[in-house]
Design a protein around this motif. Sequence first.
Motif, short mmCIF file in Angstrom:
data_model
loop_
_atom_site.label_atom_id
_atom_site.label_comp_id
_atom_site.label_asym_id
_atom_site.label_seq_id
_atom_site.Cartn_x
_atom_site.Cartn_y
_atom_site.Cartn_z
N ASN A 55 0.85 -1.18 0.00
CA ASN A 55 0.00 0.00 0.00
C ASN A 55 0.88 1.23 0.00
O ASN A 55 2.04 1.18 0.37
CB ASN A 55 -0.98 -0.01 1.17
CG ASN A 55 -0.31 0.19 2.50
OD1 ASN A 55 -0.11 1.32 2.93
ND2 ASN A 55 0.05 -0.89 3.16
N ASN A 56 0.31 2.30 -0.49
CA ASN A 56 1.06 3.55 -0.53
C ASN A 56 0.04 4.65 -0.40
O ASN A 56 -1.11 4.50 -0.78
CB ASN A 56 1.84 3.68 -1.84
CG ASN A 56 0.93 3.63 -3.06
OD1 ASN A 56 -0.27 3.41 -2.93
ND2 ASN A 56 1.47 3.86 -4.23
N ALA A 57 0.40 5.74 0.17
CA ALA A 57 -0.55 6.83 0.32
C ALA A 57 0.23 8.13 0.35
O ALA A 57 1.37 8.16 0.81
CB ALA A 57 -1.36 6.66 1.60
N ASP A 101 -5.49 -3.36 -8.61
CA ASP A 101 -4.33 -3.18 -9.48
C ASP A 101 -3.87 -1.74 -9.46
O ASP A 101 -4.56 -0.86 -9.98
CB ASP A 101 -4.69 -3.57 -10.93
CG ASP A 101 -4.99 -5.05 -11.06
OD1 ASP A 101 -4.05 -5.83 -10.92
OD2 ASP A 101 -6.17 -5.41 -11.28
N CYS A 102 -2.72 -1.50 -8.87
CA CYS A 102 -2.15 -0.15 -8.91
C CYS A 102 -1.66 0.11 -10.32
O CYS A 102 -1.20 -0.79 -11.02
CB CYS A 102 -1.00 -0.01 -7.92
SG CYS A 102 -0.16 1.59 -8.06
N VAL A 103 -1.76 1.37 -10.73
CA VAL A 103 -1.35 1.77 -12.08
C VAL A 103 0.16 1.55 -12.28
O VAL A 103 0.64 1.47 -13.40
CB VAL A 103 -1.77 3.24 -12.32
CG1 VAL A 103 -0.95 4.21 -11.45
CG2 VAL A 103 -1.70 3.63 -13.79
N GLU A 104 0.90 1.43 -11.18
CA GLU A 104 2.36 1.23 -11.28
C GLU A 104 2.74 -0.23 -11.50
O GLU A 104 3.92 -0.54 -11.60
CB GLU A 104 3.05 1.76 -10.02
CG GLU A 104 2.96 3.26 -9.89
CD GLU A 104 3.54 3.78 -8.58
OE1 GLU A 104 3.05 3.33 -7.52
OE2 GLU A 104 4.45 4.59 -8.62
N GLY A 183 -5.84 1.41 -9.01
CA GLY A 183 -5.81 1.65 -7.56
C GLY A 183 -6.10 3.07 -7.14
O GLY A 183 -6.63 3.29 -6.05
N TYR A 184 -5.75 4.06 -7.98
CA TYR A 184 -5.95 5.45 -7.52
C TYR A 184 -7.42 5.84 -7.43
O TYR A 184 -7.74 6.92 -6.91
CB TYR A 184 -5.15 6.46 -8.36
CG TYR A 184 -5.37 6.45 -9.86
CD1 TYR A 184 -4.53 5.71 -10.69
CD2 TYR A 184 -6.39 7.20 -10.45
CE1 TYR A 184 -4.70 5.71 -12.07
CE2 TYR A 184 -6.57 7.22 -11.82
CZ TYR A 184 -5.72 6.46 -12.64
OH TYR A 184 -5.91 6.47 -14.00
N LYS A 185 -8.34 4.96 -7.90
CA LYS A 185 -9.77 5.21 -7.67
C LYS A 185 -10.25 4.62 -6.34
O LYS A 185 -11.38 4.85 -5.92
CB LYS A 185 -10.60 4.60 -8.82
CG LYS A 185 -10.41 5.27 -10.18
CD LYS A 185 -10.98 6.67 -10.22
CE LYS A 185 -10.83 7.30 -11.61
NZ LYS A 185 -11.29 8.71 -11.62
MO LIG Z 1 -1.61 3.46 -7.01
#
Ligand SMILES: [Mo]
Length: 221
Positions: A55-57, A101-104, A183-185
């Motif tokens: 996770n990242n924020a 799924d994170c965009v990265e 993921g950013y959504k």
């Molecule tokens: Mo992300």
Amino acid sequence: MKKILFTLTLILILLSAGCISTTPDEAEVSPINENETETLEYDGVDLTPIDEQRNNAIKGTQYLYPDDYRLEITGMVNETTVLTYDDILSYPSVSKAVPLDCVEGWGFAAKWTGVKMETLLDDAGLQEGATTVIFYSEDGYSTALELDYLLDKNIIVAYKINDVTLPHDRGFPLQLVAEGKYGYKWAKWIVKIEVTNEDYQGYWESRGYNNNADVGGPRFG
Ligand SMILES: [Mo]
Ligand SMILES: Nc1nc2c(c(=O)[nH]1)N[C@H]1C(S)=C(S)[C@@H](COP(=O)(O)O)O[C@H]1N2
């Protein structure tokens, strides 16, 4: 010789204690979900254990607590609604296995349990002409999704992951389960939901990421 062994053991203990104290996030998990057991399979899907999920924020973990938490639902609704944590738990719950799924390029699969956006929005009373729903988070993050997508896909805001109450670092009390979207959504630590009829660019969207965010679709622009 005994003295050397003793000293070595002491050093090892001190070192491992140092390791434990450098992971405060894990320690912060326990007050909310100490009596819950994580599930690792649901609906035929193998789930990723929480401690193996990434996770990242933008500003790190936010610490919200059930007693003073409030979720505001506002904008193009008949009545601005303010829900407590218990109010949210009292709605019918829905569970589903959904990959994030994170965009990265990294991702994981989890079982998510929560309440349908449709349930929350119907309760507040959707107004004619609404097209977009904006999610605002405690850390200043925001993102938006089309109302039709949220209703048609039975999108939920989750308060449990793998049968465990969302830990602080995973977005307690609520993370949007924006299935099929990058993921950013998947807004975490949601504090406000606003219904509108205007386009909205969220935190990453206004920095160049695609506002549609379909997994497999364009990442930028
Ligand atoms: Mo992300
Ligand atoms: N409030 C908030 N929500 C957020 C973010 C954030 O920085 N703040 N990051 C998003 C991004 S880019 C991703 S990939 C996912 C990661 O979700 P996870 O912590 O469940 O893995 O959270 C999303 N939701």
